[in-house]
Design a protein around this motif. Structure first.
Motif, short mmCIF file in Angstrom:
data_model
loop_
_atom_site.label_atom_id
_atom_site.label_comp_id
_atom_site.label_asym_id
_atom_site.label_seq_id
_atom_site.Cartn_x
_atom_site.Cartn_y
_atom_site.Cartn_z
N THR B 66 18.09 52.28 85.86
CA THR B 66 18.58 52.46 87.24
C THR B 66 18.40 53.67 87.99
O THR B 66 18.09 53.70 89.10
CB THR B 66 20.40 52.39 86.65
N THR B 67 18.09 55.20 87.24
CA THR B 67 17.59 55.98 88.41
C THR B 67 16.45 56.26 88.52
O THR B 67 16.14 56.32 89.36
CB THR B 67 17.41 57.25 87.41
N ILE B 68 15.46 54.98 88.03
CA ILE B 68 14.07 54.71 87.78
C ILE B 68 13.93 53.76 89.33
O ILE B 68 13.17 54.01 90.37
CB ILE B 68 13.54 54.36 87.01
N ALA B 69 15.04 53.32 89.24
CA ALA B 69 15.13 52.12 90.53
C ALA B 69 15.37 52.16 91.26
O ALA B 69 15.23 52.24 92.85
CB ALA B 69 15.65 50.85 89.70
N ALA B 70 16.62 53.34 91.54
CA ALA B 70 17.82 53.93 92.85
C ALA B 70 16.10 54.54 93.47
O ALA B 70 16.05 54.75 94.63
CB ALA B 70 17.86 54.40 92.74
N ALA B 71 15.40 55.92 92.37
CA ALA B 71 14.98 57.03 92.64
C ALA B 71 13.14 55.90 93.57
O ALA B 71 12.75 56.55 94.29
CB ALA B 71 14.21 57.39 91.93
N TYR B 72 12.82 54.68 93.20
CA TYR B 72 11.78 54.51 93.72
C TYR B 72 11.86 53.94 94.76
O TYR B 72 11.14 54.15 95.78
CB TYR B 72 11.64 53.15 92.46
N ILE B 73 13.02 52.83 95.26
CA ILE B 73 13.85 52.38 96.22
C ILE B 73 13.91 53.15 97.12
O ILE B 73 12.90 52.96 98.07
CB ILE B 73 15.02 51.56 96.03
#
Lengths: 271, 251
Positions: B66-73
């Motif tokens: 979730t952290t990776i996805a949010a950071a990437y977006i």
């Protein structure tokens, strides 16, 4: 980081070589003006919000730099150790990466069979192995040099091999016919051919080496830079933390500049 | 390429993989290497099975992903927007492209303690750190993509009376997209590695935290089990991203 940043070094945004048209001309004035405006706004905002333990105004950071960071012998020693670690890791990464790159790139079989293995390792986020480096090499400089080197070596290997991919085999045969040694071929045929790609690798390698060393320094929080950053962060003392990080940033900029100077020196024959 | 020239590289790669595994067995059996540093392969397999079955596995994976996805977006949207806005004017491009590329040449890990100070030990600091690190390659390549579109193409399209949106849709975007996709890919893997790295250095949850914790508790088999998960995730993501990229490039 690293990741399949792998095959991308050559693809990444091309470095600009634009001759600056005089100091503070047009775009440069806009750039510096923006930076100075940000610094002034930062100063005003930080003073206005008072001491909240999170953000220090630039003037307080400067004061902390002169009164707390630079006079502190222990912090100075930690900074010098970090510079030595980066230098050692970079030297090993460049020498080792070039040798491995030439060995793998020498034949087509080597390139086809071993290059995918190199890319495989490059694709793995090496930070997963960071605790392993500390278990294996201890908490001293050895672990940081090894970890920095493991980050910095891949761009050198990959760009050396990439540069060797399109060497005209006739040049190598011609050199061989003239009775040149293997080392001579590397020095006079291969190296001049790959310089462009190789130096692009060297630039990325410096950034990656610093990344590896700093990651390991921050991970080991019982000594060195990691100890001081953790201490300042835990006590909510932002001014010395910002000051220490500014010194490290200046070191990183200086190291990048040295690589660029070396590149300009070695590539001057290309004009 | 002939059949044999394709066969040899595969044979050599297989031999190296088998040799590595064999070496791992022999070295751990001989007792030359401390099991604290390198546990036996079967111990790692057992630890991995136990790990995947345990209650803490999926929550930790979930937190990290979730952290990776949010950071990437965040990184992708901010990077694309910044890159697009800066390239609207040659002056802005000349003023800020060197700044963005100069900052990206500094290891942004240096600023990680500031993220901890500002956002705390929780996932927010890893999210912000990953987003900031991932922003740079996306912005840099968006700038490079849009700034190097052939002027003649733009002029020709204008002469033919293309609207501003038409110009963007049919000329600028197709010309710039390969470079931008490279930036998006590099940015993704930088987000991935920096979130893991941030978790390993200072955090309370996630995969990186668990790797560091297993090392601290001297549970090497468990640490290797987590590392196996990271390696597998990296390979799957690499394959996935290059498939997506190829599909976009073809269309």
């Amino acid at each position: 980081m690293s990741g399949p940043a792998a095959g991308t070094i050559a693809e990444l945004a091309p470095a600009r070589r634009r001759v600056a048209a005089g100091w503070l001309h047009g775009s440069a004035a806009l750039r510096w003006g923006t930076l100075i405006t940000i610094a002034v706004l930062w100063e005003v905002a930080a003073r206005w919000s008072g001491n909240n333990g999170l953000v220090a105004p630039p003037t307080a950071i400067l004061r902390a730099l002169v009164t707390q960071i630079l006079p502190d012998g222990q912090i100075r020693a930690a900074l010098i150790v970090a510079v030595v670690e980066i230098t050692a890791a970079y030297a090993i990464a460049v020498a080792g990466g070039f040798l491995i790159g030439v060995a793998v790139g020498w034949t087509r079989l080597g390139r086809n069979s071993l290059f995918p293995i190199v890319l495989f390792f490059y694709a793995i986020p090496q930070v997963a192995f960071l605790p392993l480096f500390v278990l294996g090499f201890g908490i001293g400089p050895a672990a940081k040099i090894a970890f920095g080197c493991s980050h910095g070596i891949f761009p050198v290997i990959v760009n050396t091999i990439a540069g060797m991919r399109n060497i005209n085999p006739q040049y190598v045969s011609a050199a061989r016919c003239m009775g040149i040694s293997r080392a001579g071929i590397v020095r006079h045929v291969i190296f001049p051919h790959i310089t462009g790609s190789f130096f692009a690798g060297l630039r990325l390698s410096m950034t990656m080496t610093m990344l590896g060393v700093i990651l390991a320094e921050l991970y080991v929080s019982t000594a060195g830079i990691g100890y001081f950053t953790r201490q300042f962060a835990d006590t909510f003392d932002p001014a010395p933390l910002f000051a220490l990080i500014s010194v490290l940033t200046a070191i990183a900029i200086a190291m990048n500049a040295m690589v660029r100077l070396a590149e300009r020196h070695w590539l001057r024959w290309k004009g | 390429m002939t059949e044999t020239s394709r066969l040899w590289p595969c044979a050599i790669q297989g031999l190296i993989a088998a040799g590595g595994l064999l070496l791992w067995f022999v070295v751990t059996q001989s007792g030359e290497v401390s099991p604290l540093f390198l546990p036996a392969p079967d111990a790692v397999v057992n630890a991995w099975v136990a790990l995947v079955r345990s209650d803490e596995f999926w929550p930790a994976v979930g937190v990290t992903l979730t952290t990776i996805a949010a950071a990437y977006i965040l990184a992708a949207v901010a990077g694309l927007l910044t890159g697009w806005l800066i390239t609207r004017s040659p002056l802005l491009t000349r003023a800020f492209e060197p700044l963005v590329s100069g900052i990206f040449a500094i290891p942004i890990t240096l600023f990680f303690p500031l993220f901890i100070l500002l956002f705390g030990i929780g996932q927010e600091s890893k999210l912000a750190y990953g987003a900031v690190y991932g922003f740079f390659p996306v912005a840099l390549n968006t700038i490079a993509g849009f700034a190097h579109v052939d002027r003649r193409l733009v002029d020709a399209a204008r002469c033919m009376g293309l609207s501003r949106f038409g110009l963007f849709r049919h000329v600028l975007l197709p010309a710039a997209s390969p470079v931008i996709f490279t930036g998006l890919r590099v940015g993704f893997f930088i987000c991935f590695a920096s979130v893991l790295g941030g978790e390993a250095i200072a955090s309370a949850a996630g995969i990186g935290h668990n790797i560091a914790l297993s090392a601290e508790l001297f549970e090497p088999a468990r640490m290797y089990a987590w590392i196996v998960c990271v390696v597998a995730a990296a390979l799957v993501l690499t394959a996935l991203v290059s498939t997506i990229e190829r599909r976009f490039r073809d269309s």
